[in-house]
Scaffold this active site. Structure first.
Site, PDB file in Angstrom:
ATOM      1  N   SER A 662      47.393  -4.358  29.036  1.00  0.00           N
ATOM      2  CA  SER A 662      46.837  -3.201  29.722  1.00  0.00           C
ATOM      3  C   SER A 662      47.698  -1.972  29.414  1.00  0.00           C
ATOM      4  O   SER A 662      47.887  -1.655  28.245  1.00  0.00           O
ATOM      5  CB  SER A 662      46.737  -3.491  31.223  1.00  0.00           C
ATOM      6  OG  SER A 662      45.907  -2.560  31.862  1.00  0.00           O
ATOM      7  N   ASP A 747      35.776  -6.726  28.502  1.00  0.00           N
ATOM      8  CA  ASP A 747      36.708  -5.936  29.305  1.00  0.00           C
ATOM      9  C   ASP A 747      36.019  -4.663  29.813  1.00  0.00           C
ATOM     10  O   ASP A 747      35.600  -3.826  29.017  1.00  0.00           O
ATOM     11  CB  ASP A 747      37.916  -5.568  28.440  1.00  0.00           C
ATOM     12  CG  ASP A 747      39.069  -5.001  29.243  1.00  0.00           C
ATOM     13  OD1 ASP A 747      38.838  -4.465  30.343  1.00  0.00           O
ATOM     14  OD2 ASP A 747      40.217  -5.073  28.767  1.00  0.00           O
ATOM     15  N   HIS A 779      39.445  -8.320  30.914  1.00  0.00           N
ATOM     16  CA  HIS A 779      40.736  -7.622  30.908  1.00  0.00           C
ATOM     17  C   HIS A 779      41.859  -8.636  31.139  1.00  0.00           C
ATOM     18  O   HIS A 779      42.426  -8.737  32.226  1.00  0.00           O
ATOM     19  CB  HIS A 779      40.738  -6.551  31.989  1.00  0.00           C
ATOM     20  CG  HIS A 779      41.843  -5.550  31.834  1.00  0.00           C
ATOM     21  ND1 HIS A 779      41.957  -4.714  30.749  1.00  0.00           N
ATOM     22  CD2 HIS A 779      42.899  -5.240  32.639  1.00  0.00           C
ATOM     23  CE1 HIS A 779      43.006  -3.936  30.889  1.00  0.00           C
ATOM     24  NE2 HIS A 779      43.607  -4.251  32.021  1.00  0.00           N
TER      25      HIS A 779
END
Length: 804
Positions: A662, A747, A779
């Protein structure tokens, strides 16, 4: 039964600040190839190791082509295959031939598929043939790494898939496959060494799979009447709910999810459970209900492209729950009252368009809402549900006033607030006077994050704040003694409470930096402690490493906190380092067991985790210091930590990698682009590469936070130069270290395009980028088989580029 965390409901993302985005021209063609030294080291180790194992002869010239017969003999030794009784089948391989037993052993096992008229044992083995041999022999599966060969069309169709597999497992590098090229003895030894995983194997190592196994049992919760325990347990490689009577061994699995693990669950009544899951990582979570015998399983929110969030389980109303859903408008969440028996959903509160959080009182009445435009937020209040909401107070970006729960008389509100102070504190707020009536607790060094309420006593028992570890500030002598008694029974461990009953029955987990945790049931009246389960009984704590809190000064004078984990039993000198920046970035790293960190340390790496500026928990000023500092001061804090360890002599400056998910994936890309001389390798896991496209593709339900992103990260129009400067995609000409990119196709936060575009841009420059794309993930990878593919690839990638 009182859940410790009950009543901590959906707050505004801007207030809570807990959004997770979780996480060279001339030399370009050589950027991801091992240096000559690395390649020579692999070759040398491969030959020596295989000779020691008795797989290859030491007299063979490494630069001469290996024949198909010689390859068969080596593979028979490696695989320990018995020769068949009849050595027939190939016209050119007689039973009397020296290699006949090996060739026919491979044929019998289905590893070679020569035609009856001839096997051509004396012909040189080609790369295509070796790829097929190894793919079959070692059962190389598709691990999701996208493979592109410049000469793909020249690969015989029968070998194409095998050519892909062999590169997916980091056995062959480079943009061209050269299918018909002869393989030398040395090349065969190198490939065999890597196919066997000998590059990453070492005696006494904890197996990679042990770190990333699903917990044996996890998430124990007691039913409201105290008669049953529910928990998660693997079934068909997915975490499912199991229920058993308290004190009994017999259990019943009540869910049978096989596509996706259950993400979370809780008791609805004494006889019903609620649970949530999404589809393939799309984060459109649905809420399900099931009886404790597994019957009457129902999706309570069966709406397409809709995300559901539990607002209140309504303890006093056994057949209903309050749920927020964005089914009417994908950008906003209305509240519905859902009957858990029939599934009927009735609108309980319609969102006018700017409400980002709701809070109920102890009777389940919706009396608080939070409105926000991303920067300015307002606390809205009503005395009863038949009255309109009215504003109580307004906060701007950086200010926090997060309502957590009503006082037990339903008159005032407990909140986490940093108004008129730098560090967040617990306060009690009066809606009638619009004033804070008291500050219950604050800490001068860090934010107070939460508290322990007691319905029985009608008050707060303790405050919780996190420095290097989680700490409690006690307000109740009886609760303090209870915690001290529990800690005394699990010496050397930290504890986290799950629930406490009115009768003094406690469900808790003990944990450390070396243990995933052990679940216990404690009767404080009798003093009896019952062990329920170890989350990961296969982990040997004696082999795990210490996670040590550290701090250092940044180049501009800020104190930066973090954690350093060193490999166990190794001198802390000139070690290879993996820097692991956290996601968010408005989050923080914490002390405790982290399988990823322990795995890296077990492989000989020092691991640095940095709570860089912009991380939460250290006050308003420290958080705001990260505003518009992506790729700049935030990145400098990470670099300063690396340089500190190098100057201390702990780390080898030539063997530093950066890996994150991330925002951490962004930091990895930024590290390689903006400080190219610092890192020898980088791994970006669901990391954004272009801030313009990241901001342009925020999930619709984050639309209310767009202004906050513009203030914290940058405005695409007003700050165009800044966003261009901090987007790694526009600076790939500065990258020179090998890069590994990882992405989930579904995602919703960091879209696949973020990884696609930087991989494509680097490939256009001739850089061969390993790119793992999982089509059933979002994600971050949730399915254990995908996690194992990821960490096996990471292990080989880091070993190749950091280990001398």
């Amino acid at each position: 039964m009182n859940s410790i965390s009950k009543k901590v409901y959906a707050l505004t993302l801007s207030m809570a600040m807990s959004i997770a985005l979780i996480q060279p021209a001339v030399q370009a063609a050589e950027a991801v190839k091992p240096t000559a030294t690395v390649a020579e080291t692999i070759a040398s180790k491969a030959t020596q190791t295989l000779q020691q194992l008795g797989y290859i002869d030491g007299t063979i010239e490494s630069n001469t082509p290996i024949t198909r017969a010689e390859a068969a003999v080596i593979l028979q030794r490696v695989l320990k295959l018995d020769a068949p009784a009849s050595l027939t089948g190939f016209a050119d391989v007689l039973a009397s031939d020296e290699a006949a037993p090996a060739i026919y052993a491979l044929k019998q096992s289905g590893l070679i598929q020569g035609k009856a008229k001839g096997y051509a044992p004396d012909a040189p083995l080609t790369r295509a043939q070796m790829a097929s041999l190894f793919t079959r022999a070692f059962e190389l599966k598709d691990n999701g790494i996208q493979v592109v060969y410049s000469d793909m069309k020249q690969i015989p169709a029968v070998h194409v898939e095998d050519a892909v597999r062999i590169k997916q497992h980091f056995i062959i590098e480079g943009s061209a496959f050269n299918a018909k090229q002869s393989v030398t003895h040395g090349e065969f030894a190198d490939a065999l060494y890597l196919a066997l995983g000998l590059d990453v194997k070492s005696e006494g190592l904890t197996p990679l799979e042990d770190f990333f196994k699903q917990p044996a049992q996890a998430g124990f919760q007691m039913s409201p009447d105290g008669k049953h325990l529910a928990y998660l347990e693997p079934w068909n490689n997915r975490m499912n709910i199991v229920v058993k009577e308290n004190g009994q061994d017999k259990s019943v699995r009540v869910t049978s999810e096989s596509e996706r693990s259950i993400m979370g669950f809780g008791w609805a009544t004494d006889n019903k459970l609620l649970y949530i899951k999404d589809a393939a990582g799309d984060e459109n979570y649905h809420i399900y209900v099931t009886d404790i015998d597994g019957k009457n399983n129902k999706d309570l929110t069966p709406y397409p492209n809709t995300r559901a969030t539990l607002i209140d389980p309504l303890e006093g109303v056994p057949d209903e729950i309050l749920v927020a859903m964005n089914k009417r408008d994908p950008q906003i969440f209305d509240v519905y009252r859902i009957n858990i028996n029939t599934g009927e959903a009735i609108l309980a509160a319609e969102n006018p368009g700017n409400i980002t959080g709701w809070l109920t009182d102890h009777e389940g009445k919706i009396r608080v809402a939070v409105s926000s435009d991303g920067n300015v937020s307002s606390l809205m209040y009503r005395e009863s549900e038949d009255k309109p909401f009215e504003p109580l107070l307004t906060t701007k970006l950086g200010e926090t006033f997060a309502p957590v729960m009503f006082t037990y008389d339903n008159k005032n509100i407990y909140a986490i607030s940093n108004l008129d102070r730098d560090k967040s504190a617990i306060v009690e707020y009066s809606p009638s006077t619009k004033q804070v009536t008291k500050t219950i607790f604050e800490n001068k060094d860090v934010d107070v994050t939460s508290f322990v309420p007691s319905k029985t006593k009608g008050t707060i028992l303790a405050a919780i704040y996190e420095t290097d570890k989680v700490n409690y500030e006690y307000f109740d002598a009886e609760f303090k003694k209870l915690m001290e008694d529990i800690k005394a029974k699990v010496p050397g461990k930290e504890i986290s409470l799950s629930s406490i009953s009115e009768e003094g029955q406690v469900l808790f987990i003990s944990y450390s930096d070396k243990s995933m945790g052990t679940y216990y049931f404690y009767d404080s009246v009798t003093g009896k402690l019952d062990k329920l389960a170890d989350a990961a009984p296969w982990i040997d704590e004696d082999k795990m490493s210490d996670m040590k809190p550290i701090s250092y000064e940044s180049r501009d004078g800020l104190t930066i906190h973090g954690y350093l984990t060193l490999p166990k039993g190794v001198e802390a000198s000139q070690l290879p380092l993996v820097v692991v920046p956290h996601g968010g970035p408005w989050a923080r790293d914490s002390w405790g067991y982290n399988p990823e960190i322990q795995f890296l340390a077990s492989r000989g790496y020092a691991v640095l985790q940095v709570n860089f500026r912009g991380s939460t928990g250290y006050g308003k000023e420290f958080l705001d210091a990260g505003n518009k500092q992506w790729g700049k001061a935030m990145q400098n804090d990470i670099t300063d930590g690396v340089n500190w360890l190098i100057e201390e002599g702990t780390v080898d400056a030539d063997r530093v990698a950066i890996y994150g998910a991330s925002y951490g994936g962004y930091a990895a890309l930024a590290g390689l682009a903006f400080t190219p001389d610092v890192y020898a390798a980088g791994i970006s896991y669901v990391g954004p590469s272009n801030i313009f496209t990241l901001l342009d593709s925020l999930p619709p339900y984050w639309e209310s936070e767009r202004n906050m992103f513009y203030e914290r990260v940058g405005d695409p129009e007003k700050d165009k130069e800044l966003l261009t400067a901090i987007s790694p995609l526009f600076h790939i000409d500065q990258m020179k270290a090998p890069l590994f990119v990882v992405q989930g196709a579904n995602d919703p936060r960091v879209k696949q395009a973020e990884s696609d575009q930087i991989v494509e841009a680097l490939r256009e420059r001739g850089v061969d980028v390993p790119y793992m794309l999982k089509t059933n993930e979002g994600h971050g990878f949730a399915n254990v088989e995908n996690q194992l593919d990821l960490y096996r690839a990471i292990e080989k990638f880091l070993n190749r580029h950091l280990m001398k």
